[in-house]
Design a protein around this motif. Structure first.
Motif, PDB file in Angstrom:
ATOM      1  N   ASP A   1       0.823  -1.203   0.000  1.00 52.06           N
ATOM      2  CA  ASP A   1       0.000   0.000   0.000  1.00 52.06           C
ATOM      3  C   ASP A   1       0.862   1.260   0.000  1.00 52.06           C
ATOM      4  OD1 ASP A   1      -2.353  -1.483   0.022  1.00 52.06           O
ATOM      5  OD2 ASP A   1      -2.384  -1.576   2.218  1.00 52.06           O
ATOM      6  N   LEU A   2       1.938   1.254   0.765  1.00 55.07           N
ATOM      7  CA  LEU A   2       2.830   2.400   0.813  1.00 55.07           C
ATOM      8  C   LEU A   2       3.457   2.657  -0.553  1.00 55.07           C
ATOM      9  CD1 LEU A   2       4.363   4.582   2.371  1.00 55.07           C
ATOM     10  CD2 LEU A   2       6.045   2.840   2.977  1.00 55.07           C
ATOM     11  N   GLU A   3       3.968   1.593  -1.195  1.00 50.11           N
ATOM     12  CA  GLU A   3       4.592   1.761  -2.507  1.00 50.11           C
ATOM     13  C   GLU A   3       3.591   2.261  -3.541  1.00 50.11           C
ATOM     14  OE1 GLU A   3       6.185  -2.122  -2.931  1.00 50.11           O
ATOM     15  OE2 GLU A   3       8.036  -1.603  -1.916  1.00 50.11           O
ATOM     16  N   ARG A   4       2.385   1.719  -3.513  1.00 46.43           N
ATOM     17  CA  ARG A   4       1.364   2.147  -4.472  1.00 46.43           C
ATOM     18  C   ARG A   4       1.008   3.611  -4.236  1.00 46.43           C
ATOM     19  NH1 ARG A   4      -4.063  -1.187  -4.913  1.00 46.43           N
ATOM     20  NH2 ARG A   4      -3.153  -1.757  -2.968  1.00 46.43           N
ATOM     21  N   THR A   5       0.856   4.008  -2.982  1.00 50.92           N
ATOM     22  CA  THR A   5       0.512   5.393  -2.668  1.00 50.92           C
ATOM     23  C   THR A   5       1.619   6.346  -3.090  1.00 50.92           C
ATOM     24  OG1 THR A   5      -0.824   4.675  -0.800  1.00 50.92           O
ATOM     25  CG2 THR A   5      -0.090   6.969  -0.786  1.00 50.92           C
ATOM     26  N   LEU A   6       2.860   5.996  -2.758  1.00 50.90           N
ATOM     27  CA  LEU A   6       3.975   6.856  -3.151  1.00 50.90           C
ATOM     28  C   LEU A   6       4.078   6.978  -4.660  1.00 50.90           C
ATOM     29  CD1 LEU A   6       6.752   5.712  -0.658  1.00 50.90           C
ATOM     30  CD2 LEU A   6       5.572   7.918  -0.711  1.00 50.90           C
ATOM     31  N   HIS A   7       3.974   5.865  -5.359  1.00 50.19           N
ATOM     32  CA  HIS A   7       4.095   5.886  -6.809  1.00 50.19           C
ATOM     33  C   HIS A   7       2.967   6.675  -7.444  1.00 50.19           C
ATOM     34  CE1 HIS A   7       3.019   4.168 -10.792  1.00 50.19           C
ATOM     35  NE2 HIS A   7       4.242   4.554 -11.014  1.00 50.19           N
ATOM     36  N   ASP A   8       1.718   6.372  -7.075  1.00 48.77           N
ATOM     37  CA  ASP A   8       0.580   7.033  -7.692  1.00 48.77           C
ATOM     38  C   ASP A   8       0.550   8.521  -7.362  1.00 48.77           C
ATOM     39  OD1 ASP A   8      -0.082   4.577  -8.691  1.00 48.77           O
ATOM     40  OD2 ASP A   8      -1.753   4.224  -7.328  1.00 48.77           O
ATOM     41  N   GLY A   9       0.821   8.877  -6.121  1.00 48.61           N
ATOM     42  CA  GLY A   9       0.799  10.285  -5.733  1.00 48.61           C
ATOM     43  C   GLY A   9       1.886  11.078  -6.422  1.00 48.61           C
ATOM     44  N   ALA A  10       3.102  10.567  -6.416  1.00 49.53           N
ATOM     45  CA  ALA A  10       4.215  11.277  -7.043  1.00 49.53           C
ATOM     46  C   ALA A  10       4.014  11.398  -8.549  1.00 49.53           C
ATOM     47  CB  ALA A  10       5.535  10.559  -6.740  1.00 49.53           C
ATOM     48  N   ALA A  11       3.569  10.342  -9.196  1.00 47.85           N
ATOM     49  CA  ALA A  11       3.354  10.391 -10.645  1.00 47.85           C
ATOM     50  C   ALA A  11       2.265  11.401 -10.993  1.00 47.85           C
ATOM     51  CB  ALA A  11       2.995   9.010 -11.180  1.00 47.85           C
ATOM     52  N   ALA A  12       1.197  11.438 -10.212  1.00 50.48           N
ATOM     53  CA  ALA A  12       0.111  12.395 -10.469  1.00 50.48           C
ATOM     54  C   ALA A  12       0.599  13.828 -10.262  1.00 50.48           C
ATOM     55  CB  ALA A  12      -1.072  12.090  -9.567  1.00 50.48           C
ATOM     56  N   ASP A  13       1.350  14.069  -9.186  1.00 50.13           N
ATOM     57  CA  ASP A  13       1.874  15.415  -8.928  1.00 50.13           C
ATOM     58  C   ASP A  13       2.821  15.865 -10.039  1.00 50.13           C
ATOM     59  OD1 ASP A  13       0.437  15.477  -6.582  1.00 50.13           O
ATOM     60  OD2 ASP A  13       2.173  15.087  -5.274  1.00 50.13           O
ATOM     61  N   MET A  14       3.682  14.966 -10.480  1.00 47.27           N
ATOM     62  CA  MET A  14       4.628  15.327 -11.534  1.00 47.27           C
ATOM     63  C   MET A  14       3.913  15.571 -12.864  1.00 47.27           C
ATOM     64  SD  MET A  14       7.762  12.817 -10.466  1.00 47.27           S
ATOM     65  CE  MET A  14       8.958  13.385 -11.656  1.00 47.27           C
ATOM     66  N   SER A  15       2.877  14.807 -13.148  1.00 45.62           N
ATOM     67  CA  SER A  15       2.106  15.036 -14.374  1.00 45.62           C
ATOM     68  C   SER A  15       1.408  16.393 -14.338  1.00 45.62           C
ATOM     69  CB  SER A  15       1.078  13.919 -14.573  1.00 45.62           C
ATOM     70  OG  SER A  15       1.737  12.695 -14.810  1.00 45.62           O
ATOM     71  N   ALA A  16       0.877  16.757 -13.176  1.00 49.75           N
ATOM     72  CA  ALA A  16       0.242  18.072 -13.027  1.00 49.75           C
ATOM     73  C   ALA A  16       1.268  19.189 -13.210  1.00 49.75           C
ATOM     74  CB  ALA A  16      -0.427  18.182 -11.657  1.00 49.75           C
ATOM     75  N   LEU A  17       2.470  18.987 -12.678  1.00 49.82           N
ATOM     76  CA  LEU A  17       3.533  19.973 -12.842  1.00 49.82           C
ATOM     77  C   LEU A  17       3.932  20.101 -14.316  1.00 49.82           C
ATOM     78  CD1 LEU A  17       5.557  21.924 -11.591  1.00 49.82           C
ATOM     79  CD2 LEU A  17       7.043  19.971 -11.111  1.00 49.82           C
ATOM     80  N   ALA A  18       4.007  18.991 -15.031  1.00 53.45           N
ATOM     81  CA  ALA A  18       4.334  19.035 -16.459  1.00 53.45           C
ATOM     82  C   ALA A  18       3.280  19.827 -17.227  1.00 53.45           C
ATOM     83  CB  ALA A  18       4.449  17.617 -17.023  1.00 53.45           C
ATOM     84  N   LEU A  19       2.023  19.623 -16.897  1.00 52.18           N
ATOM     85  CA  LEU A  19       0.946  20.363 -17.546  1.00 52.18           C
ATOM     86  C   LEU A  19       1.064  21.858 -17.254  1.00 52.18           C
ATOM     87  CD1 LEU A  19      -1.682  20.315 -19.171  1.00 52.18           C
ATOM     88  CD2 LEU A  19      -2.895  19.905 -17.034  1.00 52.18           C
ATOM     89  N   GLU A  20       1.326  22.196 -16.007  1.00 54.81           N
ATOM     90  CA  GLU A  20       1.478  23.604 -15.620  1.00 54.81           C
ATOM     91  C   GLU A  20       2.661  24.246 -16.342  1.00 54.81           C
ATOM     92  OE1 GLU A  20       0.502  27.146 -13.757  1.00 54.81           O
ATOM     93  OE2 GLU A  20      -0.636  25.278 -13.762  1.00 54.81           O
ATOM     94  N   LEU A  21       3.785  23.549 -16.420  1.00 58.94           N
ATOM     95  CA  LEU A  21       4.943  24.085 -17.140  1.00 58.94           C
ATOM     96  C   LEU A  21       4.633  24.277 -18.625  1.00 58.94           C
ATOM     97  CD1 LEU A  21       7.990  22.200 -15.572  1.00 58.94           C
ATOM     98  CD2 LEU A  21       7.567  24.658 -15.541  1.00 58.94           C
TER      99      LEU A  21
END
Length: 153
Positions: free
Chosen positions: A4-24
């Motif tokens: 659960d920890l690995e899934r949460t870290l992976h999904d959260g970080a990937a979503a945040d980075m994708s949002a940052l890419a869109l903003e950039l």
């Protein structure tokens, strides 16, 4: 639990980075200065590579097949991706979710240490107390044995 920890870290970080890419991307469209636009594009390229790396790590840590299809297909998928010859000896009865997750992560962690062309035999027994025996033969013909026992609720 680790899964659960690995899934949460992976999904959260990937979503945040994708949002940052869109903003950039939106900022680069509004940038009037060509130098600033070029720097933003370079940062976007770095961010895209980081997202791809993160997704690769996530797929190695947490094969999605593990939950949906079971232990056998998940381990087979990882072995195929790493070009390993895999023989599985699993219990007739499907393991519970916790046992399946812990066993899967243990074996996947080991498979990631082997070089392509290795032969691997994985034997799993038990339900509440799970016993895992991994035998691997490297292409140089060296053979190693690994054993683990853990308790699942």
């Amino acid at each position: 639990m680790r899964l659960d920890l690995e899934r949460t870290l992976h999904d959260g970080a990937a979503a945040d980075m994708s949002a940052l890419a869109l903003e950039l991307g939106l900022i680069s469209m509004a940038a009037d200065d060509p130098t600033t636009g070029a720097r933003i594009e370079a940062a976007l390229d770095m961010l895209r590579r980081a997202i791809d790396d993160l997704r690769g790590i996530g797929s190695a840590l947490y094969p999605p097949v593990l939950v949906s299809a079971g232990l056998g297909p998940a381990l087979t998928a990882v072995a195929e991706r790493r070009e390993l010859r895999l023989r599985l000896d699993l219990p007739r009865r499907e393991l519970g979710v916790e046992a399946r997750s812990r066993t899967g992560l243990l074996v996947v962690d080991h498979l990631r240490t082997l070089c392509p062309g290795s032969s691997v035999r994985v034997r799993v027994r038990g339900a509440r107390f799970v016993r895992v025996h991994i035998t691997d033969a490297q292409p140089d013909r060296s053979t190693r044995h690994h054993r683990a026992v853990f308790r699942c609720a």
